[in-house]
Scaffold this motif. Sequence first.
Motif, PDB file in Angstrom:
ATOM      1  N   GLY A 129     -10.924 -16.360   4.255  1.00  0.00           N
ATOM      2  CA  GLY A 129     -12.082 -16.202   3.383  1.00  0.00           C
ATOM      3  C   GLY A 129     -11.702 -15.811   1.968  1.00  0.00           C
ATOM      4  N   GLY A 130     -10.397 -15.720   1.697  1.00  0.00           N
ATOM      5  CA  GLY A 130      -9.929 -15.468   0.340  1.00  0.00           C
ATOM      6  C   GLY A 130      -9.855 -14.018  -0.078  1.00  0.00           C
ATOM      7  N   GLU A 131     -10.280 -13.111   0.791  1.00  0.00           N
ATOM      8  CA  GLU A 131     -10.207 -11.693   0.435  1.00  0.00           C
ATOM      9  C   GLU A 131     -10.084 -10.856   1.700  1.00  0.00           C
ATOM     10  OE1 GLU A 131     -14.857 -10.419   0.067  1.00  0.00           O
ATOM     11  OE2 GLU A 131     -14.006 -11.519  -1.628  1.00  0.00           O
ATOM     12  N   THR A 132      -9.596  -9.621   1.500  1.00  0.00           N
ATOM     13  CA  THR A 132      -9.438  -8.716   2.637  1.00  0.00           C
ATOM     14  C   THR A 132      -9.523  -7.297   2.116  1.00  0.00           C
ATOM     15  OG1 THR A 132      -8.042  -8.213   4.557  1.00  0.00           O
ATOM     16  CG2 THR A 132      -6.899  -8.674   2.477  1.00  0.00           C
ATOM     17  N   SER A 133      -9.194  -6.319   2.957  1.00  0.00           N
ATOM     18  CA  SER A 133      -9.253  -4.926   2.525  1.00  0.00           C
ATOM     19  C   SER A 133      -8.137  -4.609   1.539  1.00  0.00           C
ATOM     20  CB  SER A 133      -9.117  -4.000   3.738  1.00  0.00           C
ATOM     21  OG  SER A 133      -7.810  -4.092   4.279  1.00  0.00           O
ATOM     22  N   ILE A 134      -8.275  -3.523   0.813  1.00  0.00           N
ATOM     23  CA  ILE A 134      -7.249  -3.103  -0.144  1.00  0.00           C
ATOM     24  C   ILE A 134      -5.930  -2.858   0.578  1.00  0.00           C
ATOM     25  CG2 ILE A 134      -6.557  -1.245  -1.713  1.00  0.00           C
ATOM     26  CD1 ILE A 134      -9.516  -0.968  -2.468  1.00  0.00           C
ATOM     27  N   LEU A 135      -5.989  -2.197   1.735  1.00  0.00           N
ATOM     28  CA  LEU A 135      -4.778  -1.919   2.499  1.00  0.00           C
ATOM     29  C   LEU A 135      -4.102  -3.200   2.952  1.00  0.00           C
ATOM     30  CD1 LEU A 135      -2.803  -0.072   4.053  1.00  0.00           C
ATOM     31  CD2 LEU A 135      -4.435  -0.123   5.971  1.00  0.00           C
ATOM     32  N   ALA A 136      -4.882  -4.118   3.518  1.00  0.00           N
ATOM     33  CA  ALA A 136      -4.305  -5.364   4.029  1.00  0.00           C
ATOM     34  C   ALA A 136      -3.705  -6.183   2.899  1.00  0.00           C
ATOM     35  CB  ALA A 136      -5.368  -6.170   4.761  1.00  0.00           C
ATOM     36  N   ASN A 137      -4.368  -6.219   1.764  1.00  0.00           N
ATOM     37  CA  ASN A 137      -3.857  -6.966   0.621  1.00  0.00           C
ATOM     38  C   ASN A 137      -2.538  -6.372   0.131  1.00  0.00           C
ATOM     39  OD1 ASN A 137      -4.491  -9.113  -1.453  1.00  0.00           O
ATOM     40  ND2 ASN A 137      -4.194  -7.343  -2.777  1.00  0.00           N
TER      41      ASN A 137
END
Length: 275
Positions: A129-137
């Motif tokens: 979906g092109g985005e994720t959580s700050i931690l995962a990124n």
Amino acid sequence: MSNTYEAPRRLIKSAEDIEKMRVAGRLAAEVLDMIKPHIVPGVTTLELDTICHDYIVNKQDAIPACLGYGAAPGRPAFQHVICTSVNHVVCHGVPSENKVLKKGDILNIDVTVIKDGFHGDTNMMYLVGGETSILANRLCNVAQEAMYRGMAVVKPGATMGDIGHAIQKYVESERFSVVREYCGHGIGTTFHDEPQVLHYGQPNTGMILEEGMTFTIEPMVNAGVWQTKLLGDKWTVVTKDHKLSAQYEHTLLVTKTGVEVLTARPEEDLSRFNV
């Protein structure tokens, strides 16, 4: 007593071998680019596997190395062409019609292609979906940079311990951990060959790198503890604490002055490396 040792002569590739490795590496990288637009919320990992199978076999006229690989006592052969590792899966995730990707998931796709008898092996992370959580990124970014940090020390005269130390030092400085049980590997006509490329270790230890060697660097970086658990299918590896994991991998050639990335992708900035 020295903590270093020389590579067996069979691990040094000829000029002809290297040209074939370049082709196999390029094909593997193309698979990761090809599949990117298909990674959307609602798709299953089995659907992604089918797309990759058709592309490798019909478009590239190549062989998917993972299909039918790795049978051992108590473990079936792998029945798919890619590994699909989602969120807390560290590596070797098995594609399934029941695994539906959701927005915000992080997904690793690992693919190995055989062309003219030689292997190209690579993997990368995707944000569903092109985005994720700050931690995962941040975890994904650190995993990629960790691979680059390891690659940056590759040159004749360096050691495998230098690679592992560079990766471990960086990852732990970011307050993440490096998986110990799984590692990079030599590669060529054999899928998994010597040497083992550990992603942790001490400088000036292990095999000495020489021009013509080919191997993978593929650090698995966990948000929590480095320990892992093997699931009942005897393939899927997950983090012991069920926290997130991320991984990047390239197949590399040791050159006269540094490193050539055989599985380089078009969007990568690899200007820091000496070929």
